[in-house]
Scaffold this motif. Sequence first.
Motif, PDB file in Angstrom:
ATOM      1  N   LEU A   1      77.980 -16.730  70.497  1.00 53.06           N
ATOM      2  CA  LEU A   1      77.532 -17.462  71.683  1.00 53.06           C
ATOM      3  C   LEU A   1      76.408 -16.733  72.390  1.00 53.06           C
ATOM      4  O   LEU A   1      75.456 -17.359  72.878  1.00 53.06           O
ATOM      5  CB  LEU A   1      78.707 -17.680  72.640  1.00 53.06           C
ATOM      6  CG  LEU A   1      79.712 -18.747  72.234  1.00 53.06           C
ATOM      7  CD1 LEU A   1      80.918 -18.720  73.165  1.00 53.06           C
ATOM      8  CD2 LEU A   1      79.067 -20.116  72.255  1.00 53.06           C
ATOM      9  N   ALA A   2      76.485 -15.412  72.443  1.00 52.28           N
ATOM     10  CA  ALA A   2      75.430 -14.633  73.095  1.00 52.28           C
ATOM     11  C   ALA A   2      74.097 -14.821  72.383  1.00 52.28           C
ATOM     12  O   ALA A   2      73.075 -15.076  73.025  1.00 52.28           O
ATOM     13  CB  ALA A   2      75.816 -13.154  73.125  1.00 52.28           C
ATOM     14  N   VAL A   3      74.111 -14.732  71.066  1.00 50.77           N
ATOM     15  CA  VAL A   3      72.865 -14.864  70.304  1.00 50.77           C
ATOM     16  C   VAL A   3      72.269 -16.250  70.463  1.00 50.77           C
ATOM     17  O   VAL A   3      71.075 -16.411  70.748  1.00 50.77           O
ATOM     18  CB  VAL A   3      73.108 -14.538  68.810  1.00 50.77           C
ATOM     19  CG1 VAL A   3      71.925 -14.944  67.957  1.00 50.77           C
ATOM     20  CG2 VAL A   3      73.408 -13.062  68.638  1.00 50.77           C
ATOM     21  N   PHE A   4      73.098 -17.278  70.303  1.00 45.22           N
ATOM     22  CA  PHE A   4      72.569 -18.641  70.382  1.00 45.22           C
ATOM     23  C   PHE A   4      72.102 -18.997  71.790  1.00 45.22           C
ATOM     24  O   PHE A   4      71.036 -19.598  71.965  1.00 45.22           O
ATOM     25  CB  PHE A   4      73.602 -19.661  69.896  1.00 45.22           C
ATOM     26  CG  PHE A   4      73.723 -19.722  68.409  1.00 45.22           C
ATOM     27  CD1 PHE A   4      72.612 -19.891  67.606  1.00 45.22           C
ATOM     28  CD2 PHE A   4      74.954 -19.603  67.788  1.00 45.22           C
ATOM     29  CE1 PHE A   4      72.714 -19.937  66.230  1.00 45.22           C
ATOM     30  CE2 PHE A   4      75.066 -19.639  66.417  1.00 45.22           C
ATOM     31  CZ  PHE A   4      73.944 -19.810  65.631  1.00 45.22           C
ATOM     32  N   MET A   5      72.858 -18.633  72.794  1.00 41.38           N
ATOM     33  CA  MET A   5      72.463 -18.979  74.160  1.00 41.38           C
ATOM     34  C   MET A   5      71.221 -18.214  74.602  1.00 41.38           C
ATOM     35  O   MET A   5      70.354 -18.772  75.271  1.00 41.38           O
ATOM     36  CB  MET A   5      73.616 -18.760  75.123  1.00 41.38           C
ATOM     37  CG  MET A   5      74.701 -19.780  74.983  1.00 41.38           C
ATOM     38  SD  MET A   5      75.864 -19.669  76.322  1.00 41.38           S
ATOM     39  CE  MET A   5      76.626 -21.258  76.209  1.00 41.38           C
ATOM     40  N   LEU A   6      71.133 -16.940  74.235  1.00 44.57           N
ATOM     41  CA  LEU A   6      69.927 -16.191  74.576  1.00 44.57           C
ATOM     42  C   LEU A   6      68.721 -16.729  73.812  1.00 44.57           C
ATOM     43  O   LEU A   6      67.616 -16.810  74.371  1.00 44.57           O
ATOM     44  CB  LEU A   6      70.128 -14.703  74.296  1.00 44.57           C
ATOM     45  CG  LEU A   6      71.030 -13.976  75.280  1.00 44.57           C
ATOM     46  CD1 LEU A   6      71.304 -12.558  74.805  1.00 44.57           C
ATOM     47  CD2 LEU A   6      70.422 -13.959  76.672  1.00 44.57           C
ATOM     48  N   ALA A   7      68.909 -17.112  72.569  1.00 45.24           N
ATOM     49  CA  ALA A   7      67.797 -17.672  71.792  1.00 45.24           C
ATOM     50  C   ALA A   7      67.314 -18.985  72.401  1.00 45.24           C
ATOM     51  O   ALA A   7      66.102 -19.197  72.561  1.00 45.24           O
ATOM     52  CB  ALA A   7      68.216 -17.877  70.348  1.00 45.24           C
TER      53      ALA A   7
ATOM     54  N   PHE B   1      74.341 -17.478  80.932  1.00 42.83           N
ATOM     55  CA  PHE B   1      75.545 -17.479  80.111  1.00 42.83           C
ATOM     56  C   PHE B   1      75.377 -16.616  78.866  1.00 42.83           C
ATOM     57  O   PHE B   1      76.334 -15.976  78.409  1.00 42.83           O
ATOM     58  CB  PHE B   1      75.956 -18.900  79.728  1.00 42.83           C
ATOM     59  CG  PHE B   1      76.709 -19.609  80.796  1.00 42.83           C
ATOM     60  CD1 PHE B   1      78.001 -19.241  81.119  1.00 42.83           C
ATOM     61  CD2 PHE B   1      76.130 -20.648  81.506  1.00 42.83           C
ATOM     62  CE1 PHE B   1      78.705 -19.888  82.120  1.00 42.83           C
ATOM     63  CE2 PHE B   1      76.819 -21.303  82.513  1.00 42.83           C
ATOM     64  CZ  PHE B   1      78.110 -20.920  82.819  1.00 42.83           C
ATOM     65  N   GLY B   2      74.169 -16.573  78.308  1.00 46.27           N
ATOM     66  CA  GLY B   2      73.925 -15.690  77.178  1.00 46.27           C
ATOM     67  C   GLY B   2      74.105 -14.229  77.556  1.00 46.27           C
ATOM     68  O   GLY B   2      74.684 -13.448  76.799  1.00 46.27           O
ATOM     69  N   SER B   3      73.635 -13.852  78.734  1.00 46.52           N
ATOM     70  CA  SER B   3      73.821 -12.483  79.214  1.00 46.52           C
ATOM     71  C   SER B   3      75.292 -12.189  79.457  1.00 46.52           C
ATOM     72  O   SER B   3      75.777 -11.084  79.159  1.00 46.52           O
ATOM     73  CB  SER B   3      73.039 -12.263  80.501  1.00 46.52           C
ATOM     74  OG  SER B   3      71.669 -12.460  80.301  1.00 46.52           O
ATOM     75  N   LEU B   4      76.014 -13.157  79.996  1.00 45.93           N
ATOM     76  CA  LEU B   4      77.442 -12.982  80.229  1.00 45.93           C
ATOM     77  C   LEU B   4      78.182 -12.732  78.920  1.00 45.93           C
ATOM     78  O   LEU B   4      78.970 -11.785  78.809  1.00 45.93           O
ATOM     79  CB  LEU B   4      78.031 -14.208  80.924  1.00 45.93           C
ATOM     80  CG  LEU B   4      79.552 -14.237  81.053  1.00 45.93           C
ATOM     81  CD1 LEU B   4      80.000 -13.209  82.088  1.00 45.93           C
ATOM     82  CD2 LEU B   4      80.032 -15.616  81.416  1.00 45.93           C
ATOM     83  N   PHE B   5      77.911 -13.545  77.913  1.00 46.48           N
ATOM     84  CA  PHE B   5      78.596 -13.369  76.630  1.00 46.48           C
ATOM     85  C   PHE B   5      78.137 -12.090  75.924  1.00 46.48           C
ATOM     86  O   PHE B   5      78.915 -11.486  75.198  1.00 46.48           O
ATOM     87  CB  PHE B   5      78.403 -14.587  75.737  1.00 46.48           C
ATOM     88  CG  PHE B   5      79.265 -15.744  76.136  1.00 46.48           C
ATOM     89  CD1 PHE B   5      80.645 -15.657  76.074  1.00 46.48           C
ATOM     90  CD2 PHE B   5      78.710 -16.928  76.588  1.00 46.48           C
ATOM     91  CE1 PHE B   5      81.450 -16.712  76.441  1.00 46.48           C
ATOM     92  CE2 PHE B   5      79.521 -17.994  76.966  1.00 46.48           C
ATOM     93  CZ  PHE B   5      80.883 -17.880  76.902  1.00 46.48           C
ATOM     94  N   LEU B   6      76.897 -11.676  76.143  1.00 40.41           N
ATOM     95  CA  LEU B   6      76.448 -10.396  75.586  1.00 40.41           C
ATOM     96  C   LEU B   6      77.221  -9.236  76.209  1.00 40.41           C
ATOM     97  O   LEU B   6      77.652  -8.313  75.507  1.00 40.41           O
ATOM     98  CB  LEU B   6      74.957 -10.221  75.798  1.00 40.41           C
ATOM     99  CG  LEU B   6      74.339  -8.957  75.218  1.00 40.41           C
ATOM    100  CD1 LEU B   6      74.447  -8.967  73.695  1.00 40.41           C
ATOM    101  CD2 LEU B   6      72.896  -8.828  75.643  1.00 40.41           C
ATOM    102  N   LEU B   7      77.424  -9.288  77.515  1.00 43.75           N
ATOM    103  CA  LEU B   7      78.219  -8.249  78.177  1.00 43.75           C
ATOM    104  C   LEU B   7      79.660  -8.269  77.688  1.00 43.75           C
ATOM    105  O   LEU B   7      80.259  -7.222  77.432  1.00 43.75           O
ATOM    106  CB  LEU B   7      78.166  -8.435  79.687  1.00 43.75           C
ATOM    107  CG  LEU B   7      76.863  -8.060  80.379  1.00 43.75           C
ATOM    108  CD1 LEU B   7      76.880  -8.514  81.827  1.00 43.75           C
ATOM    109  CD2 LEU B   7      76.637  -6.572  80.296  1.00 43.75           C
ATOM    110  N   LEU B   8      80.235  -9.458  77.563  1.00 48.08           N
ATOM    111  CA  LEU B   8      81.611  -9.564  77.078  1.00 48.08           C
ATOM    112  C   LEU B   8      81.738  -9.067  75.647  1.00 48.08           C
ATOM    113  O   LEU B   8      82.730  -8.411  75.285  1.00 48.08           O
ATOM    114  CB  LEU B   8      82.106 -11.006  77.191  1.00 48.08           C
ATOM    115  CG  LEU B   8      82.305 -11.537  78.601  1.00 48.08           C
ATOM    116  CD1 LEU B   8      82.622 -13.035  78.555  1.00 48.08           C
ATOM    117  CD2 LEU B   8      83.402 -10.780  79.310  1.00 48.08           C
TER     118      LEU B   8
END
Length: 78
Positions: free
Chosen positions: A20-26, A65-72
């Motif tokens: 989720l982090a990769v896709f949302m940040l992309a 949300f991408g940053s949030l999932f990256l932190l998680l």
Amino acid sequence: MAQSAKPISSPVPDAWYPTLAVFMLAIGLVVTASFFIYEATSPRKYRSLAKELVTGTVASVFLGFGSLFLLLASGVYV
């Protein structure tokens, strides 16, 4: 009689956090790039405030949300 407390759990499985982090940040970065391209290539009198606000909001939501999932995914539980 007191009921036993139910532990708090995430609605998203932990294994999905990196994906989720990769896709949302992309997606957020692509929308941000399109925003900058729109600002740089369109003349000032033909710009639309509504389009700028919508594009900025979508990019902000995905990057947030991408940053949030990256932190998680990295173990920083916020």
